[in-house]
Write a protein that holds these residues in place. Structure first.
Motif, PDB file in Angstrom:
ATOM      1  N   GLY A   1      -1.466  38.153  17.205  1.00 51.73           N
ATOM      2  CA  GLY A   1      -0.629  38.419  16.046  1.00 51.73           C
ATOM      3  C   GLY A   1       0.851  38.393  16.374  1.00 51.73           C
ATOM      4  O   GLY A   1       1.307  37.646  17.240  1.00 51.73           O
ATOM      5  N   GLU A   2       1.613  39.241  15.684  1.00 49.19           N
ATOM      6  CA  GLU A   2       3.061  39.259  15.836  1.00 49.19           C
ATOM      7  C   GLU A   2       3.546  40.262  16.869  1.00 49.19           C
ATOM      8  O   GLU A   2       4.667  40.161  17.363  1.00 49.19           O
ATOM      9  N   ILE A   3       2.715  41.253  17.220  1.00 49.12           N
ATOM     10  CA  ILE A   3       3.206  42.329  18.094  1.00 49.12           C
ATOM     11  C   ILE A   3       2.301  42.568  19.295  1.00 49.12           C
ATOM     12  O   ILE A   3       2.598  43.434  20.122  1.00 49.12           O
ATOM     13  N   GLY A   4       1.196  41.843  19.417  1.00 49.02           N
ATOM     14  CA  GLY A   4       0.212  42.163  20.441  1.00 49.02           C
ATOM     15  C   GLY A   4       0.088  41.116  21.527  1.00 49.02           C
ATOM     16  O   GLY A   4       0.548  39.981  21.400  1.00 49.02           O
ATOM     17  N   ALA A   5      -0.528  41.518  22.625  1.00 56.02           N
ATOM     18  CA  ALA A   5      -0.840  40.612  23.732  1.00 56.02           C
ATOM     19  C   ALA A   5      -2.121  41.111  24.390  1.00 56.02           C
ATOM     20  O   ALA A   5      -2.448  42.299  24.341  1.00 56.02           O
TER      21      ALA A   5
ATOM     22  N   LEU B   1      -4.921  45.357  26.524  1.00 58.47           N
ATOM     23  CA  LEU B   1      -4.205  45.027  25.288  1.00 58.47           C
ATOM     24  C   LEU B   1      -2.858  45.732  25.319  1.00 58.47           C
ATOM     25  O   LEU B   1      -2.743  46.870  25.788  1.00 58.47           O
ATOM     26  N   LEU B   2      -1.828  45.064  24.807  1.00 61.60           N
ATOM     27  CA  LEU B   2      -0.495  45.646  24.723  1.00 61.60           C
ATOM     28  C   LEU B   2       0.086  45.361  23.348  1.00 61.60           C
ATOM     29  O   LEU B   2       0.087  44.215  22.892  1.00 61.60           O
ATOM     30  N   PHE B   3       0.570  46.411  22.686  1.00 56.36           N
ATOM     31  CA  PHE B   3       1.188  46.275  21.373  1.00 56.36           C
ATOM     32  C   PHE B   3       2.611  46.845  21.435  1.00 56.36           C
ATOM     33  O   PHE B   3       2.838  47.924  21.995  1.00 56.36           O
ATOM     34  N   THR B   4       3.555  46.108  20.856  1.00 55.39           N
ATOM     35  CA  THR B   4       4.951  46.538  20.812  1.00 55.39           C
ATOM     36  C   THR B   4       5.414  46.540  19.354  1.00 55.39           C
ATOM     37  O   THR B   4       6.052  45.586  18.895  1.00 55.39           O
ATOM     38  N   PRO B   5       5.088  47.607  18.594  1.00 59.78           N
ATOM     39  CA  PRO B   5       5.478  47.664  17.182  1.00 59.78           C
ATOM     40  C   PRO B   5       6.979  47.580  16.978  1.00 59.78           C
ATOM     41  O   PRO B   5       7.447  47.041  15.972  1.00 59.78           O
ATOM     42  N   THR B   6       7.738  48.127  17.940  1.00 57.52           N
ATOM     43  CA  THR B   6       9.201  48.033  17.895  1.00 57.52           C
ATOM     44  C   THR B   6       9.688  47.733  19.304  1.00 57.52           C
ATOM     45  O   THR B   6       8.915  47.761  20.273  1.00 57.52           O
ATOM     46  N   ASP B   7      10.984  47.488  19.421  1.00 56.97           N
ATOM     47  CA  ASP B   7      11.553  47.235  20.740  1.00 56.97           C
ATOM     48  C   ASP B   7      11.529  48.473  21.624  1.00 56.97           C
ATOM     49  O   ASP B   7      11.721  48.371  22.840  1.00 56.97           O
ATOM     50  N   HIS B   8      11.281  49.627  21.029  1.00 62.29           N
ATOM     51  CA  HIS B   8      11.355  50.883  21.777  1.00 62.29           C
ATOM     52  C   HIS B   8       9.991  51.545  21.976  1.00 62.29           C
ATOM     53  O   HIS B   8       9.922  52.629  22.547  1.00 62.29           O
ATOM     54  N   LEU B   9       8.919  50.909  21.507  1.00 57.91           N
ATOM     55  CA  LEU B   9       7.599  51.528  21.583  1.00 57.91           C
ATOM     56  C   LEU B   9       6.588  50.522  22.125  1.00 57.91           C
ATOM     57  O   LEU B   9       6.478  49.403  21.622  1.00 57.91           O
ATOM     58  N   ARG B  10       5.851  50.930  23.168  1.00 60.29           N
ATOM     59  CA  ARG B  10       4.817  50.102  23.780  1.00 60.29           C
ATOM     60  C   ARG B  10       3.525  50.906  23.863  1.00 60.29           C
ATOM     61  O   ARG B  10       3.520  52.039  24.364  1.00 60.29           O
ATOM     62  N   ILE B  11       2.430  50.315  23.392  1.00 58.52           N
ATOM     63  CA  ILE B  11       1.122  50.974  23.386  1.00 58.52           C
ATOM     64  C   ILE B  11       0.128  50.056  24.092  1.00 58.52           C
ATOM     65  O   ILE B  11      -0.042  48.893  23.697  1.00 58.52           O
ATOM     66  N   GLY B  12      -0.504  50.567  25.132  1.00 62.71           N
ATOM     67  CA  GLY B  12      -1.408  49.735  25.915  1.00 62.71           C
ATOM     68  C   GLY B  12      -2.774  50.367  26.084  1.00 62.71           C
ATOM     69  O   GLY B  12      -2.916  51.594  26.106  1.00 62.71           O
ATOM     70  N   PHE B  13      -3.788  49.508  26.199  1.00 63.51           N
ATOM     71  CA  PHE B  13      -5.162  49.948  26.412  1.00 63.51           C
ATOM     72  C   PHE B  13      -5.790  49.087  27.515  1.00 63.51           C
ATOM     73  O   PHE B  13      -5.533  47.879  27.579  1.00 63.51           O
ATOM     74  N   THR B  14      -6.596  49.699  28.366  1.00 60.07           N
ATOM     75  CA  THR B  14      -7.356  48.938  29.352  1.00 60.07           C
ATOM     76  C   THR B  14      -8.797  49.426  29.357  1.00 60.07           C
ATOM     77  O   THR B  14      -9.081  50.614  29.114  1.00 60.07           O
ATOM     78  N   LEU B  15      -9.706  48.491  29.616  1.00 65.54           N
ATOM     79  CA  LEU B  15     -11.130  48.807  29.740  1.00 65.54           C
ATOM     80  C   LEU B  15     -11.704  47.894  30.814  1.00 65.54           C
ATOM     81  O   LEU B  15     -11.630  46.673  30.703  1.00 65.54           O
ATOM     82  N   ASP B  16     -12.270  48.491  31.857  1.00 67.86           N
ATOM     83  CA  ASP B  16     -12.768  47.729  33.007  1.00 67.86           C
ATOM     84  C   ASP B  16     -14.195  48.148  33.334  1.00 67.86           C
ATOM     85  O   ASP B  16     -14.605  49.292  33.071  1.00 67.86           O
TER      86      ASP B  16
END
Length: 696
Positions: free
Chosen positions: A196-200, A228-243
């Motif tokens: 999408g526009e904010i995720g990787a 997964l990494l989401f950056t809703p704004t330039d100042h906020l980063r939300i990440g998830f990992t599952l292994d």
């Protein structure tokens, strides 16, 4: 549960192809930048020696960063292979400890800690099994010396921190396919792209296996790492990992000593039972939030859940009987570990000038809870036996598992760190940590009492860094750490009465980066002392007490040189004097003062020479491990050895490279580890591996 790699690879291909298709509609943009040269990475930020975003050069400690490119060039497959090419770190892994290291004279998972992305992994019954395969990791960071201020107890010798590759919106894909001697195979895929526009996203998956060099030495492992990494704004980063990872290593307990020595004709012999078993399964999930409150303030919060399942079935101790000329086998163990670890860590970071000089401050709280169940059986009479040195039936063993004990640890830690530029050239750094550790060991057997214990250690570090020039620094530090006398998840009633051991270190050193990336080098001198190790009561030798001590003094040197175009040299060396200052063992209280701890080499060196052109590259390396002892009495010794490795690669295109790796080039026969007074693990013979590497 085995991982479905077909599904994982298909998902990766779908994501990658979609991202590439989207990129194909964009106009071509060319970006040119000077390629960063691999080396000691002194000017890169690290997260292991400091959480303030300091570089290795700004940190008053011995910290080393090993990048993925260097790991690939050397042909290292596992984390432990790669980490033990760094300065002074040696491998003392065995089937019971999983993977374990020696650093600065201190050994094992109660003294040299391990972490992934800065999160400390709980140690169950002195065992660590993850991370193992180096695929999917961007770099390995090593901090030598007490690391308790950042990572808590059990790190007097240092910590090895594996940093995974991150999700990125810029699409990329890499793969590796390899085969080698004795049925060895290796495969890995990894890719990242936009959502999408904010995720990787990022997915890395790998599998490897082979026959091993000892009889019945088959091994295999598989893993998948997702983020997964989401950056809703330039100042906020939300990440998830599952292994998820499965590993079945070779259950190699070594070879019996014949007339006190390992024998070449027993190199492939395996005296374990035929139905031996060693399986490790690890599942990990994490969520991380980083919020830049302002240009000078940030909050980080990370929550995690780890689950480990491990199982062993082996006959472990082998003693050659010179009278009967048979190998006496004892210590049949059938064990299982069930471990769950929950935790949350929150940091607040503030960068504000003090008296007109830059100051960086961090305060944090780390809370973790671990549940551990130990199940097992010991039925010596069922499988204890004697075998000839060759041409034998290994037999089988089986005994129903019984629950031994349930253990739990609840640990809360308050910590702070501060780095202040007192002047333009002088930086002062302090760290402080206060732990509150509650342990409970509930016996599930009538013959084993339960125990409860609390520990509240205070650890700290004070250091200074002085810039002689912008590229040359002097540093010094003093630090305090703690280690348990036994693994906290396995404390018996007797061990629970002991306090944590206390370690103290003083270190000075110099770090320099020469202009035009020509060289980086570091030199460090240190002294570490550990007090309150277990010894025998001088007046009543049958009783054990705290009061022993051990120490180490050493000098470490490391460098990366680019002397002329196309050439690179990596070299590091350690000279160490490790000894027991006060230790009595045995029922008669025999003094071991002045002796060297077992499996500790006092001389270690690594070297690699590379030659690199656009179309091809080649390198040759050497690893030297000095003399070691197989017990604290220093009655059993292992000779020093040098192992040579070589690697060559042909870069057919920017997308494809073919590589050949030879490990133990001269087929050196040597002792790698002393498992007991009567047996030692023989080092791996020569191995050849051919790999194809793909990049898009």
């Amino acid at each position: 549960m085995k991982i479905n790699y077909v599904l994982a690879t298909s998902m990766l291909a779908i994501f990658s192809s979609g991202a590439l298709a989207e990129d194909a509609t964009l106009e071509e943009v060319q970006v040119q930048a000077a390629q960063e040269k691999p080396g000691l990475n002194l000017k890169k930020k690290n997260s292991t020696a400091s959480r303030l975003g300091l570089t290795a050069q700004e940190t008053p400690a011995s910290v080393e960063i090993l990048d993925a490119q260097t790991i690939r060039q050397r042909g290292d497959i596992s984390i432990r292979e790669a980490a033990t090419r760094t300065t002074g770190i040696t491998d003392i892994s065995n089937p019971g400890s999983g993977q374990a290291f020696s650093s600065r004279g201190f050994t094992g998972n109660n003294a040299v800690a391990q972490a992934e992305d800065g999160i400390r992994l709980a140690t169950g019954a002195s065992t660590q099994t993850y991370p193992s395969d180096a695929w999917g990791y961007e770099r390995i960071e090593v901090l030598r010396g007490p690391a308790s201020v950042l990572f808590g107890d059990g790190a007097a010798g240092g910590i090895i921190n594996s940093i995974r590759k991150q999700a990125n919106r810029e699409s990329s894909f890499e793969a590796l396919l390899g085969a080698g001697t004795r049925g060895a195979y290796r495969a890995g895929v990894g890719g990242t792209g936009a959502i999408g526009e904010i995720g990787a996203f990022r997915i890395d998956a790998s599998a490897l296996g082979g026959n091993g060099f000892i009889d019945r030495g088959d091994y295999d492992s598989q893993k998948i790492m997702t983020s997964l990494l989401f950056t809703p704004t330039d100042h906020l980063r939300i990440g998830f990992t599952l292994d998820h990872a499965n590993e079945s290593p070779t259950a190699n307990y070594g070879s019996p000593l014949v007339d006190g020595k390992i024998r070449h004709y027993l190199r492939k012999a395996n005296y374990n039972i035929d139905n031996n078993k060693m399986e490790f399964t690890d599942t990990r999930a994490r969520a991380k939030v980083e919020w830049d409150i302002s240009p000078t303030a940030q909050i980080r919060n990370e929550s995690y859940f780890f689950k480990s399942y491990r199982e062993w079935r082996n006959l472990e101790v082998y003693d050659y009987n010179e009278t009967t000329r048979l190998v006496d086998r004892t210590d049949y163990l059938n064990l299982r570990h069930d471990m769950k670890q929950y935790g949350n860590r929150v940091d607040f970071i503030l960068s504000e000038d003090i008296f007109g000089h830059q100051n960086r401050f961090l305060i944090g709280w780390d809370s973790t809870h671990t549940d551990f169940r130990h199940s097992g059986s010991r039925n010596f009479s069922a499988v204890d036996s004697s075998l000839p040195l060759a041409n034998f039936d290994p037999g089988t063993g089986f005994d129903p598992l019984q629950r031994n004990y349930d253990a739990q640890i609840t640990q809360n830690a308050f910590y702070l760190e501060n780095a202040w530029n007192a002047t333009q050239d002088l930086k002062l750094i302090i760290g402080l940590r206060k732990d509150y550790i509650d342990t409970e060991n509930k016996s599930l057997r009538a013959d084993r009492p339960s125990s409860v214990q609390e520990f509240t250690p205070l650890t700290w570090r004070v250091g200074a860094v002085f810039n002689l020039t912008p590229d040359t620094v002097l540093y010094g530090q003093s630090s305090r750490g703690t280690d348990p006398i036994a693994n906290l998840l396995g404390l018996s009633l007797v061990n629970s009465t002991y306090d944590l051991t206390r370690s103290r270190q003083a270190e000075i050193g110099i770090k320099q980066s020469l202009g035009n990336h020509k060289a980086e080098w570091t030199l460090a001198a240190y002294h570490i002392a550990k007090d309150d190790i277990i010894t025998r009561d001088p007046s009543r030798p049958l009783n054990s007490i705290q009061g022993g001590s051990q120490s180490s003094r050493g000098i470490e040197f490391a460098t990366t040189l680019y002397p002329v175009d196309h050439w690179r040299l990596d070299f590091n060396a350690t000279l160490l004097n490790a000894r027991f200052d006060e230790l009595s063992e045995g029922n008669s209280g025999i003094s071991r003062a002045g002796n060297t701890p077992e499996n500790v080499p006092e001389k270690v060196a690594n070297a690699w020479v590379y030659y690199q052109q656009t179309q091809w590259e080649a390198g040759i390396g050497a690893r030297y491990i000095g003399k070691r002892y197989g017990n604290n009495a220093n009655e059993v010794s292992m000779a020093g050895y040098t192992v040579y490795d070589a690697s060559a690669a042909w870069h057919i295109s920017k997308q494809l490279s073919l590589r050949a790796n030879v490990r133990n080039l001269t087929d050196k026969f040597y002792s790698a580890y002393a498992y007991s007074d009567t047996q030692q693990t023989i080092g791996t013979p020569r191995q050849l591996e051919l790999t194809a590497e793909f990049r898009y």
